[in-house]
Design a protein around this motif. Structure first.
Motif, PDB file in Angstrom:
ATOM      1  N   LEU A  63       0.827  -1.211   0.000  1.00 41.39           N
ATOM      2  CA  LEU A  63       0.000   0.000   0.000  1.00 41.39           C
ATOM      3  C   LEU A  63       0.857   1.255   0.000  1.00 41.39           C
ATOM      4  O   LEU A  63       0.633   2.187  -0.797  1.00 41.39           O
ATOM      5  CB  LEU A  63      -0.924  -0.016   1.219  1.00 41.39           C
ATOM      6  CG  LEU A  63      -1.874   1.180   1.369  1.00 41.39           C
ATOM      7  CD1 LEU A  63      -2.825   1.247   0.180  1.00 41.39           C
ATOM      8  CD2 LEU A  63      -2.652   1.088   2.673  1.00 41.39           C
ATOM      9  N   ILE A  64       1.865   1.294   0.871  1.00 38.31           N
ATOM     10  CA  ILE A  64       2.709   2.490   0.975  1.00 38.31           C
ATOM     11  C   ILE A  64       3.511   2.710  -0.301  1.00 38.31           C
ATOM     12  O   ILE A  64       3.620   3.844  -0.797  1.00 38.31           O
ATOM     13  CB  ILE A  64       3.642   2.380   2.198  1.00 38.31           C
ATOM     14  CG1 ILE A  64       2.825   2.439   3.487  1.00 38.31           C
ATOM     15  CG2 ILE A  64       4.686   3.503   2.192  1.00 38.31           C
ATOM     16  CD1 ILE A  64       3.610   2.168   4.744  1.00 38.31           C
ATOM     17  N   ILE A  65       4.074   1.644  -0.868  1.00 38.33           N
ATOM     18  CA  ILE A  65       4.856   1.791  -2.103  1.00 38.33           C
ATOM     19  C   ILE A  65       3.954   2.250  -3.248  1.00 38.33           C
ATOM     20  O   ILE A  65       4.352   3.085  -4.076  1.00 38.33           O
ATOM     21  CB  ILE A  65       5.560   0.473  -2.447  1.00 38.33           C
ATOM     22  CG1 ILE A  65       6.692   0.215  -1.452  1.00 38.33           C
ATOM     23  CG2 ILE A  65       6.117   0.500  -3.869  1.00 38.33           C
ATOM     24  CD1 ILE A  65       7.484  -1.032  -1.696  1.00 38.33           C
ATOM     25  N   THR A  66       2.725   1.722  -3.308  1.00 45.07           N
ATOM     26  CA  THR A  66       1.790   2.157  -4.354  1.00 45.07           C
ATOM     27  C   THR A  66       1.482   3.638  -4.233  1.00 45.07           C
ATOM     28  O   THR A  66       1.488   4.372  -5.239  1.00 45.07           O
ATOM     29  CB  THR A  66       0.475   1.344  -4.265  1.00 45.07           C
ATOM     30  OG1 THR A  66       0.767  -0.047  -4.426  1.00 45.07           O
ATOM     31  CG2 THR A  66      -0.501   1.791  -5.331  1.00 45.07           C
ATOM     32  N   ILE A  67       1.232   4.094  -3.011  1.00 52.18           N
ATOM     33  CA  ILE A  67       0.944   5.523  -2.791  1.00 52.18           C
ATOM     34  C   ILE A  67       2.134   6.383  -3.203  1.00 52.18           C
ATOM     35  O   ILE A  67       1.985   7.408  -3.879  1.00 52.18           O
ATOM     36  CB  ILE A  67       0.581   5.773  -1.313  1.00 52.18           C
ATOM     37  CG1 ILE A  67      -0.757   5.113  -0.980  1.00 52.18           C
ATOM     38  CG2 ILE A  67       0.531   7.274  -1.017  1.00 52.18           C
ATOM     39  CD1 ILE A  67      -1.106   5.139   0.499  1.00 52.18           C
ATOM     40  N   MET A  68       3.345   5.957  -2.814  1.00 53.72           N
ATOM     41  CA  MET A  68       4.545   6.733  -3.155  1.00 53.72           C
ATOM     42  C   MET A  68       4.780   6.751  -4.661  1.00 53.72           C
ATOM     43  O   MET A  68       5.184   7.783  -5.218  1.00 53.72           O
ATOM     44  CB  MET A  68       5.768   6.170  -2.437  1.00 53.72           C
ATOM     45  CG  MET A  68       5.742   6.312  -0.925  1.00 53.72           C
ATOM     46  SD  MET A  68       5.249   7.967  -0.357  1.00 53.72           S
ATOM     47  CE  MET A  68       6.470   9.012  -1.139  1.00 53.72           C
ATOM     48  N   LEU A  69       4.520   5.641  -5.335  1.00 51.19           N
ATOM     49  CA  LEU A  69       4.671   5.605  -6.794  1.00 51.19           C
ATOM     50  C   LEU A  69       3.694   6.570  -7.463  1.00 51.19           C
ATOM     51  O   LEU A  69       4.071   7.287  -8.402  1.00 51.19           O
ATOM     52  CB  LEU A  69       4.423   4.190  -7.309  1.00 51.19           C
ATOM     53  CG  LEU A  69       5.634   3.267  -7.422  1.00 51.19           C
ATOM     54  CD1 LEU A  69       5.198   1.882  -7.879  1.00 51.19           C
ATOM     55  CD2 LEU A  69       6.676   3.833  -8.369  1.00 51.19           C
ATOM     56  N   VAL A  70       2.454   6.586  -6.979  1.00 47.38           N
ATOM     57  CA  VAL A  70       1.450   7.495  -7.546  1.00 47.38           C
ATOM     58  C   VAL A  70       1.891   8.946  -7.373  1.00 47.38           C
ATOM     59  O   VAL A  70       1.816   9.762  -8.308  1.00 47.38           O
ATOM     60  CB  VAL A  70       0.074   7.257  -6.888  1.00 47.38           C
ATOM     61  CG1 VAL A  70      -0.905   8.361  -7.295  1.00 47.38           C
ATOM     62  CG2 VAL A  70      -0.470   5.893  -7.267  1.00 47.38           C
ATOM     63  N   VAL A  71       2.387   9.289  -6.181  1.00 40.91           N
ATOM     64  CA  VAL A  71       2.841  10.661  -5.911  1.00 40.91           C
ATOM     65  C   VAL A  71       4.003  11.027  -6.826  1.00 40.91           C
ATOM     66  O   VAL A  71       4.041  12.121  -7.420  1.00 40.91           O
ATOM     67  CB  VAL A  71       3.244  10.815  -4.427  1.00 40.91           C
ATOM     68  CG1 VAL A  71       3.919  12.164  -4.196  1.00 40.91           C
ATOM     69  CG2 VAL A  71       2.030  10.660  -3.525  1.00 40.91           C
ATOM     70  N   VAL A  72       4.980  10.126  -6.938  1.00 43.37           N
ATOM     71  CA  VAL A  72       6.147  10.389  -7.787  1.00 43.37           C
ATOM     72  C   VAL A  72       5.727  10.547  -9.242  1.00 43.37           C
ATOM     73  O   VAL A  72       6.177  11.485  -9.928  1.00 43.37           O
ATOM     74  CB  VAL A  72       7.189   9.251  -7.646  1.00 43.37           C
ATOM     75  CG1 VAL A  72       8.277   9.394  -8.709  1.00 43.37           C
ATOM     76  CG2 VAL A  72       7.812   9.274  -6.261  1.00 43.37           C
ATOM     77  N   ILE A  73       4.864   9.658  -9.723  1.00 42.50           N
ATOM     78  CA  ILE A  73       4.437   9.716 -11.122  1.00 42.50           C
ATOM     79  C   ILE A  73       3.698  11.015 -11.421  1.00 42.50           C
ATOM     80  O   ILE A  73       3.925  11.660 -12.450  1.00 42.50           O
ATOM     81  CB  ILE A  73       3.554   8.492 -11.451  1.00 42.50           C
ATOM     82  CG1 ILE A  73       4.418   7.227 -11.499  1.00 42.50           C
ATOM     83  CG2 ILE A  73       2.838   8.687 -12.784  1.00 42.50           C
ATOM     84  CD1 ILE A  73       3.629   5.945 -11.571  1.00 42.50           C
ATOM     85  N   ILE A  74       2.803  11.420 -10.518  1.00 41.65           N
ATOM     86  CA  ILE A  74       2.060  12.669 -10.720  1.00 41.65           C
ATOM     87  C   ILE A  74       3.019  13.849 -10.810  1.00 41.65           C
ATOM     88  O   ILE A  74       2.887  14.728 -11.684  1.00 41.65           O
ATOM     89  CB  ILE A  74       1.039  12.882  -9.585  1.00 41.65           C
ATOM     90  CG1 ILE A  74      -0.101  11.868  -9.709  1.00 41.65           C
ATOM     91  CG2 ILE A  74       0.479  14.310  -9.610  1.00 41.65           C
ATOM     92  CD1 ILE A  74      -1.071  11.881  -8.551  1.00 41.65           C
ATOM     93  N   ASN A  75       4.001  13.887  -9.915  1.00 41.28           N
ATOM     94  CA  ASN A  75       4.968  14.991  -9.937  1.00 41.28           C
ATOM     95  C   ASN A  75       5.833  14.972 -11.186  1.00 41.28           C
ATOM     96  O   ASN A  75       6.122  16.015 -11.771  1.00 41.28           O
ATOM     97  CB  ASN A  75       5.847  14.930  -8.688  1.00 41.28           C
ATOM     98  CG  ASN A  75       5.180  15.528  -7.470  1.00 41.28           C
ATOM     99  OD1 ASN A  75       5.140  16.736  -7.284  1.00 41.28           O
ATOM    100  ND2 ASN A  75       4.609  14.675  -6.634  1.00 41.28           N
TER     101      ASN A  75
END
Length: 409
Positions: free
Chosen positions: A277-289
């Motif tokens: 869950l945490i890695i998925t959230i961090m990937l989404v944040v990084v990708i959006i940025n």
């Protein structure tokens, strides 16, 4: 060097980037990547470290696998292990088995004038792996265990010792009850105090000589209640479990540590969900940025795109230029994220400054697993996923007209 890669290198390291809007955008992109790497590294390393630490403690205390008689019931009192078809040499020589030790368990009550504690007395023999057990000792020592006579030295858990106000060198009375018989009293000397941080163990187990347990259980001097089997690699538990089935006889059975403490195993399996869950959230944040960085860089360099199209560059080449450009921007973020993340994890591994409540987490400090495979996978994973995510927004370049782009140059 191919044209897209050459051009993306030139603009990525151009001095122009230091004097315009891209400087801020690049900083934001690199910061998001660095934070994503740091959080992912800490999440994976501490999550996997916690799982391994708890499983290894369970396995080091009582074996990754136990061999018991099928006549054993749900009580803590051992039933004599059946020797028919049982091959101890074959068990010891099974691949991945690092050690085997006999035991007999019996339940009882330790008491003082002020308090009492229900305990499981685990009698061990001369094959007791004192070196493996020494990691749990917090006071005193592991006594030398022989099977000649009756040794009165025992090892209490820190929890039991605290409840009974006992220290190393003190004596303690233990009462063992047997059906239709008078209670049996034994007086033991506390030789050592251990602590595993696992409540289900620390609340109950006392380690002592096997002959006392044999006597209480009316066993012969060569009879045992079971064997603890230790493995070189606890991750290969299933394979070893299958291999050992052929050596224990038809009237005995194997019990995995994961089956013995299912509530603990269920709890640590939650780590897998949390990590994902945490890695998925961090990937989404990084990708959006990173997508935001790409789009702003495209808008900022519209004139350059128009000029490249005028000179004959295809939309595909220009998209490749900007994707490469954005990925090159990420590299310093990946490097700094790894340096900071690994640095924090090394600090925790060496000092253990972050503590946990063992009542809830089964460990007293945050464990760390610095597996190089995880470290490389996180960085490569972020880079690859970002590269794939940039493909769709890069198609904005094909919508830019070279005539209109150059018109306002």
């Amino acid at each position: 060097m191919k044209f897209p890669l050459y051009f993306s290198n030139r603009i990525a390291f151009s001095k122009d980037n230091k004097n315009n809007l891209s400087r801020i955008i690049i900083f934001i992109g690199r910061l998001s990547v660095a934070l994503g790497v740091i959080v992912s590294l800490i999440t994976v390393s501490t999550g996997v470290g916690s799982k391994n630490a708890i499983k290894n403690r369970l396995a080091d205390f009582g074996g990754a696998i136990q061999i018991k008689s099928q006549q054993s019931n749900s009580s803590y009192n051992s039933t004599v292990l059946n020797t028919e078809g049982f091959q101890i040499e074959k068990v010891q020589n099974t691949p991945n088995v690092s050690g085997v030790q006999k035991f007999v368990t019996v339940s009882g009550i330790m008491r003082t004038e002020e308090n009492f504690a229900g305990i499981i007395y685990k009698g061990v023999g001369k094959d007791f792996d004192s070196h493996r057990f020494a990691k749990f000792i917090v006071s005193g020592k592991v006594p030398v265990v022989t099977e000649q006579g009756y040794s009165n030295q025992v090892i209490l858990s820190e929890k039991i010792a605290s409840d009974l106000a006992k220290r190393v060198g003190d004596s303690v009375v233990t009462i063992f009850s047997k059906e239709d018989q008078k209670p049996i009293y034994r007086k033991f000397e506390v030789a050592g105090i251990y602590k595993t941080d696992i409540k289900l163990i620390d609340d109950l187990f006392v380690i002592g000589g096997i002959n006392h347990a044999r006597k209480i259980q009316d066993m012969e001097k060569d009879q045992v209640g079971g064997y603890d089997v230790f493995l070189q690699d606890n991750d290969a538990l299933e394979q070893s479990f299958t291999a050992l089935q052929k050596a224990i006889g038809a009237k005995n059975y194997l019990e995995k540590v994961t089956d013995k403490y299912p509530q603990i195993v269920d709890w640590i399996n939650i780590f897998d969900t949390n990590i994902a869950l945490i890695i998925t959230i961090m990937l989404v944040v990084v990708i959006i940025n990173i997508i935001m960085v790409l789009l702003i860089l495209i808008i900022e360099r519209t004139n350059s795109i128009g000029l490249l199209k005028t000179l004959g560059a295809t939309n595909g080449q220009i998209r490749t230029i900007f994707i490469n450009y954005t990925l090159l921007i990420m590299v310093p973020g990946l490097l700094f994220g790894n340096l900071i993340g690994i640095g924090l994890l090394l600090l925790q591994k060496m000092t253990g400054f972050l503590k946990l409540d063992p009542e809830n987490y089964y460990v007293s400090e945050v464990p760390v697993d610095l597996n190089p495979i995880y470290i490389l996978s996180i960085s490569l994973g972020i880079l690859v996923v970002s590269a794939v995510a940039l493909i769709l927004p890069s198609y904005l370049i094909s919508k830019i007209s070279p005539v209109k782009a150059i018109k306002y140059t």
